[in-house]
Each structure stands twice: as structure tokens, then as C-alpha cells.
Motif scaffolding. Structure first.
Motif, mmCIF file in Angstrom:
data_model
loop_
_atom_site.group_PDB
_atom_site.id
_atom_site.type_symbol
_atom_site.label_atom_id
_atom_site.label_comp_id
_atom_site.label_asym_id
_atom_site.label_seq_id
_atom_site.Cartn_x
_atom_site.Cartn_y
_atom_site.Cartn_z
ATOM 1 N N ASP A 20 -12.878 29.161 -84.147
ATOM 2 C CA ASP A 20 -13.477 30.466 -84.447
ATOM 3 C C ASP A 20 -12.642 31.258 -85.449
ATOM 4 O O ASP A 20 -13.128 32.218 -86.041
ATOM 5 C CB ASP A 20 -13.648 31.289 -83.172
ATOM 6 C CG ASP A 20 -14.697 30.708 -82.239
ATOM 7 O OD1 ASP A 20 -15.562 29.941 -82.715
ATOM 8 O OD2 ASP A 20 -14.646 31.020 -81.033
ATOM 9 N N PRO A 24 -13.480 30.726 -90.527
ATOM 10 C CA PRO A 24 -13.481 31.924 -91.386
ATOM 11 C C PRO A 24 -12.254 32.002 -92.290
ATOM 12 O O PRO A 24 -12.355 32.401 -93.451
ATOM 13 C CB PRO A 24 -13.501 33.091 -90.393
ATOM 14 C CG PRO A 24 -14.007 32.530 -89.120
ATOM 15 C CD PRO A 24 -13.609 31.090 -89.108
ATOM 16 N N MET A 27 -12.734 29.878 -95.296
ATOM 17 C CA MET A 27 -13.672 30.514 -96.222
ATOM 18 C C MET A 27 -12.996 31.654 -96.985
ATOM 19 O O MET A 27 -13.253 31.850 -98.174
ATOM 20 C CB MET A 27 -14.901 31.012 -95.456
ATOM 21 C CG MET A 27 -15.727 29.876 -94.879
ATOM 22 S SD MET A 27 -17.053 30.438 -93.777
ATOM 23 C CE MET A 27 -18.147 31.213 -94.959
ATOM 24 N N ILE A 28 -12.122 32.399 -96.312
ATOM 25 C CA ILE A 28 -11.384 33.478 -96.969
ATOM 26 C C ILE A 28 -10.492 32.904 -98.063
ATOM 27 O O ILE A 28 -10.495 33.394 -99.198
ATOM 28 C CB ILE A 28 -10.548 34.269 -95.936
ATOM 29 C CG1 ILE A 28 -11.458 35.083 -95.009
ATOM 30 C CG2 ILE A 28 -9.533 35.174 -96.639
ATOM 31 C CD1 ILE A 28 -10.756 35.646 -93.774
ATOM 32 N N LEU A 87 -17.830 39.184 -98.475
ATOM 33 C CA LEU A 87 -17.670 38.100 -97.510
ATOM 34 C C LEU A 87 -16.250 38.090 -96.952
ATOM 35 O O LEU A 87 -16.056 37.954 -95.737
ATOM 36 C CB LEU A 87 -18.000 36.757 -98.165
ATOM 37 C CG LEU A 87 -17.781 35.513 -97.311
ATOM 38 C CD1 LEU A 87 -18.712 35.513 -96.110
ATOM 39 C CD2 LEU A 87 -17.980 34.258 -98.142
ATOM 40 N N THR A 90 -15.783 40.938 -94.471
ATOM 41 C CA THR A 90 -16.557 40.657 -93.259
ATOM 42 C C THR A 90 -15.865 39.599 -92.405
ATOM 43 O O THR A 90 -15.767 39.730 -91.177
ATOM 44 C CB THR A 90 -17.982 40.196 -93.616
ATOM 45 O OG1 THR A 90 -18.639 41.245 -94.333
ATOM 46 C CG2 THR A 90 -18.782 39.848 -92.374
ATOM 47 N N LEU A 91 -15.355 38.549 -93.046
ATOM 48 C CA LEU A 91 -14.668 37.486 -92.308
ATOM 49 C C LEU A 91 -13.355 37.972 -91.707
ATOM 50 O O LEU A 91 -12.986 37.573 -90.597
ATOM 51 C CB LEU A 91 -14.437 36.276 -93.216
ATOM 52 C CG LEU A 91 -15.703 35.514 -93.613
ATOM 53 C CD1 LEU A 91 -15.396 34.510 -94.710
ATOM 54 C CD2 LEU A 91 -16.336 34.835 -92.405
ATOM 55 N N GLN A 94 -14.262 39.677 -88.686
ATOM 56 C CA GLN A 94 -14.702 38.691 -87.687
ATOM 57 C C GLN A 94 -13.513 38.111 -86.916
ATOM 58 O O GLN A 94 -13.640 37.822 -85.724
ATOM 59 C CB GLN A 94 -15.473 37.567 -88.379
ATOM 60 C CG GLN A 94 -16.055 36.540 -87.444
ATOM 61 C CD GLN A 94 -16.870 35.500 -88.206
ATOM 62 O OE1 GLN A 94 -17.559 35.814 -89.165
ATOM 63 N NE2 GLN A 94 -16.780 34.268 -87.766
ATOM 64 N N ILE A 95 -12.366 37.957 -87.562
ATOM 65 C CA ILE A 95 -11.192 37.419 -86.864
ATOM 66 C C ILE A 95 -10.282 38.540 -86.348
ATOM 67 O O ILE A 95 -9.135 38.299 -85.981
ATOM 68 C CB ILE A 95 -10.397 36.431 -87.759
ATOM 69 C CG1 ILE A 95 -9.853 37.114 -89.016
ATOM 70 C CG2 ILE A 95 -11.238 35.210 -88.086
ATOM 71 C CD1 ILE A 95 -8.914 36.253 -89.851
#
Length: 114
Positions: A20, A24, A27-28, A87, A90-91, A94-95
Motif C-alpha cells: 500500500d 504509490p 509512482m511518485i 498525482l 495525491t499519492l 495517500q501514504i
């Protein structure tokens, strides 16, 4: 773009991340490194991109930086129309992380998370 004169250096501690977080985070890194290639260096420039991931026993720190042209002073990366930077923010949320931008000697993004 000719990327032959751009060096990518990494320093990554031997750590294990939950999926999880790992997905991300990947992607970052991909987005920030892509941005460095696209915006920090002109064709024929020489430069460096550094990816550093460390853990101090309490917090993880990811640093993605380059010694290119630098991030424009007039652009707020948190409120940009760039889908890539949207993005990234947002990521990071998310973490449950934080992100900081330093504009000295190129561009340096510092992301911390637990």
C-alpha cells in the motif's frame, strides 16, 4: 530527448515497504524523475538526478532531486494544473506523508512518511 549526459544516482536503504506504500511511492518516483528529464535539462545538458530513500527507525525519507534549471519560483506545485504534480501530491496524501520543495541548486522534493 538525448539523456546520455544525465546521470541517475540512487541511494536506497535496505528496507521493506507494505504494498500500500510501495506502489504509490514507485509512482511518485516515476513522476518526479520524468519531470526532471522533461523540464530540468535541455538537450545536450549534463546533469544528475538523485533518488535517495532512507529510514531512521521512525520515519522514511524520500528525496528526488536534480541539479538542472530549477523549479520556477512563480509555480506553486501544490496548486498547479500539471496532472503529474497533482498525482504526486495525491499519492503523498495517500501514504500519509508530507512533501516539501527546495529550489536551491536545481529542484529537490523531500517526502517523509511513516
Amino acid at each position: 530527448m538525448d539523456t546520455g549526459d544525465i546521470n541517475i544516482r540512487t541511494h536506497i536503504d535496505a528496507i521493506f515497504l507494505d504494498m500500500d506504500v510501495a506502489i504509490p511511492l514507485g509512482m511518485i518516483v516515476n513522476e518526479l524523475v520524468s519531470n526532471s528529464f522533461k523540464h530540468a535539462f535541455r538537450s545536450g545538458d549534463k546533469g544528475d538526478i538523485l533518488i535517495d530513500l532512507s529510514y531512521d527507525g521512525e520515519m522514511f525519507t524520500l528525496v528526488v532531486c536534480d541539479n538542472g534549471a530549477g523549479f520556477p519560483e512563480e509555480v506553486n506545485f501544490r496548486e498547479t494544473e500539471s496532472l503529474g504534480l497533482q498525482l504526486v501530491t495525491t499519492l503523498v496524501d495517500q501514504i500519509d506523508g508530507t512533501i516539501e520543495l527546495q529550489r536551491t541548486e536545481g529542484t529537490r522534493f523531500i517526502i517523509t512518511f511513516k
